[in-house]
Design an enzyme around this catalytic site. Structure first.
Site, mmCIF file in Angstrom:
data_model
loop_
_atom_site.group_PDB
_atom_site.id
_atom_site.type_symbol
_atom_site.label_atom_id
_atom_site.label_comp_id
_atom_site.label_asym_id
_atom_site.label_seq_id
_atom_site.Cartn_x
_atom_site.Cartn_y
_atom_site.Cartn_z
ATOM 1 N N TYR A 196 0.820 -1.225 0.000
ATOM 2 C CA TYR A 196 0.000 0.000 0.000
ATOM 3 C C TYR A 196 0.849 1.268 0.000
ATOM 4 O O TYR A 196 0.366 2.348 -0.311
ATOM 5 C CB TYR A 196 -0.952 0.037 1.204
ATOM 6 C CG TYR A 196 -2.004 -1.048 1.228
ATOM 7 C CD1 TYR A 196 -2.246 -1.849 0.122
ATOM 8 C CD2 TYR A 196 -2.767 -1.274 2.356
ATOM 9 C CE1 TYR A 196 -3.199 -2.856 0.151
ATOM 10 C CE2 TYR A 196 -3.737 -2.273 2.397
ATOM 11 C CZ TYR A 196 -3.934 -3.056 1.286
ATOM 12 O OH TYR A 196 -4.888 -4.049 1.317
ATOM 13 N N LYS A 249 3.724 -15.078 3.169
ATOM 14 C CA LYS A 249 3.606 -15.827 1.913
ATOM 15 C C LYS A 249 5.047 -16.090 1.442
ATOM 16 O O LYS A 249 5.444 -15.768 0.325
ATOM 17 C CB LYS A 249 2.794 -15.001 0.897
ATOM 18 C CG LYS A 249 2.384 -15.717 -0.369
ATOM 19 C CD LYS A 249 1.318 -16.767 -0.163
ATOM 20 C CE LYS A 249 1.058 -17.519 -1.457
ATOM 21 N NZ LYS A 249 0.207 -18.702 -1.274
ATOM 22 N N ASP A 267 -2.747 -18.086 2.782
ATOM 23 C CA ASP A 267 -3.900 -18.829 2.243
ATOM 24 C C ASP A 267 -4.397 -19.849 3.267
ATOM 25 O O ASP A 267 -5.599 -20.019 3.472
ATOM 26 C CB ASP A 267 -3.580 -19.482 0.890
ATOM 27 C CG ASP A 267 -2.163 -20.010 0.806
ATOM 28 O OD1 ASP A 267 -1.379 -19.815 1.750
ATOM 29 O OD2 ASP A 267 -1.834 -20.640 -0.219
ATOM 30 N N ASP A 323 -5.215 -6.603 6.295
ATOM 31 C CA ASP A 323 -6.444 -5.947 5.843
ATOM 32 C C ASP A 323 -7.521 -7.012 5.570
ATOM 33 O O ASP A 323 -8.655 -6.933 6.048
ATOM 34 C CB ASP A 323 -6.101 -5.171 4.547
ATOM 35 C CG ASP A 323 -7.197 -4.239 4.105
ATOM 36 O OD1 ASP A 323 -8.231 -4.173 4.789
ATOM 37 O OD2 ASP A 323 -7.021 -3.572 3.068
ATOM 38 N N ASP A 349 -10.797 -8.461 8.251
ATOM 39 C CA ASP A 349 -12.205 -8.399 7.829
ATOM 40 C C ASP A 349 -12.848 -9.782 7.926
ATOM 41 O O ASP A 349 -13.994 -9.932 8.336
ATOM 42 C CB ASP A 349 -12.332 -7.887 6.389
ATOM 43 C CG ASP A 349 -12.517 -6.374 6.345
ATOM 44 O OD1 ASP A 349 -12.140 -5.705 7.326
ATOM 45 O OD2 ASP A 349 -13.026 -5.865 5.334
#
Ligand code: NAD
Length: 362
Positions: free
Chosen positions: A135, A190, A222, A246, A250
């Protein structure tokens, strides 16, 4: 205790009004000042984070933030979009550590889409790094943008990047938080595909050696996404980068029944913080008076605990929220058969009444 109040857009104004009401009910010497942010600020000042708003936030001990954004701004050039305000505040205030607790209240077990045995008693803490990663990485590919889109372009790119100090400081935050809980940290990465996250894993492992009393394990993002819905209680503190955090936070919020219940705190090294619900501005329900204000009210409780050193007042808010839930009041997002549906304002009033009762009792 200076609080900058930034309601923002959509349901932001409705839910922040309730949190302010709850803070006022505590009868503590707060100085609260409001300013425009997001789309509301763009309409008046031509920028989502005007200098005056940024200065107010910098001068405050804490920022109480609602939400920003609306689909109508999707065609604006990216730096002018409402969501840039939140990125600007994070960067300018150095808010690198985002705390998102996901707690399943016993009264809301039925509001989750998962089976009760999977989520009852859930109490996990997701710690998301907030000022690095893709980001904020440079360079970013912005070719021939027209109205914020790329007609006829062949590619676009963003750069994923983390520095050692950025990973070290968030890792310390996670290990220290774990020491106050079940002494277990899961670092999500990852590393099998991304160099940035092999580096992340190596640095977190190094920092972990300074905390021999805390168990550390590593999980690919994942798999973490799967485990969060399969066996979420296996986690205690989860630490991860900006983008994975992020998404996972959620996902975790839905375990608890509704995103309308989930508070968050974003802190810098001086414990100055920005406190906001985990959800967005919900343009689909804005102005209807039905948004759940509890995530924002619980964010105000986190503000009292982390930035304003008022743990008793924080407990009073959290106990009041629990008693309101126990009394059966529900906004529409957490409503189920046999409970009483209320609007945003009535929910705020009920929390105020519960607080006032505890103050009166002494
Ligand atoms: P959202 O979180 O605003 O809404 C997702 C869904 O959850 C919607 O159906 C909404 O009605 C519901 N919801 C959210 N908060 C609720 C509440 N308190 N009570 C009841 N229901 C609630 O996400 P979105 O729809 O993807 O995004 C809407 C806008 O918000 C976009 O412009 C987005 O960029 C922005 N956004 C801002 C922030 C922020 O300010 N920090 C965070 C996320 C999204």
């Amino acid at each position: 205790m200076k609080i900058a109040v930034l309601p923002g857009d959509g349901i932001g104004t409705e839910i922040v009004a309730e949190a302010v009401k709850v803070l006022n009910a505590l009868e503590l010497p707060f100085e609260m000042e409001s300013a425009l942010v997001g789309g509301a600020a763009y309409e008046v000042h031509g920028h989502p984070l005007p200098e005056s708003t940024l200065q107010l936030a910098k001068d405050a001990d804490a920022v109480l933030f609602g939400a920003v954004g609306d689909w109508k701004y999707d065609t604006l050039d990216r730096p002018l979009r409402p969501e840039q305000a939140i990125l600007g505040l994070r960067k300018n205030l150095g808010l690198f550590a985002n705390f998102r607790p996901a707690i399943c209240y016993p009264e809301l077990v039925g509001a989750s889409s998962l089976k009760p045995e999977i989520i009852s008693g859930l109490d996990i803490l997701i710690i998301r790094e907030l000022t690095g990663d893709i980001y904020f990485g440079q360079p970013r590919g912005r070719r021939t943008a027209v109205d914020g889109h790329f007609p006829g372009s062949e590619e676009a790119f963003d750069t994923m990047r983390y520095s050692r100090p950025e990973i070290e400081r968030i890792a310390h935050v996670a290990f220290q938080a774990a020491r106050k809980r079940s002494k277990k940290v899961t670092s999500v990465d990852k590393a099998n595909v991304l160099e940035t996250f092999q580096f992340w894993k190596d640095v977190v492992t190094e920092v972990g050696k300074e905390y021999p009393d805390v168990a550390l394990d590593h999980m690919y993002v994942d798999n973490a996404a799967m485990q969060l819905v399969k066996a979420p209680k296996k986690f205690d503190v989860v630490v991860t980068g900006n983008m994975f955090g992020d998404i996972l936070s959620d996902e975790a919020s839905m375990l608890t029944g509704s995103i309308g219940m989930l508070p968050s705190a974003s802190l810098n090294t001086k414990n100055q913080g920005l406190y906001e619900p985990s959800h967005g501005s919900a343009p689909d329900i804005a102005g209807k008076g039905i948004a759940n204000p509890l995530a924002t009210i619980l964010s105000a409780a986190m503000m009292l605990r982390f930035s304003l050193n008022q743990p008793d007042a924080a407990n009073r808010i959290e106990t009041a929220v629990q008693s309101v839930l126990a009394s059966g009041l529900r906004t529409v997002d957490i409503w189920s058969e046999g409970t009483t549906k209320v609007g945003t304002r009535q929910m705020g009033d009920a929390v105020v009444a519960a607080i006032t009762k505890t103050i009166t009792k002494g």
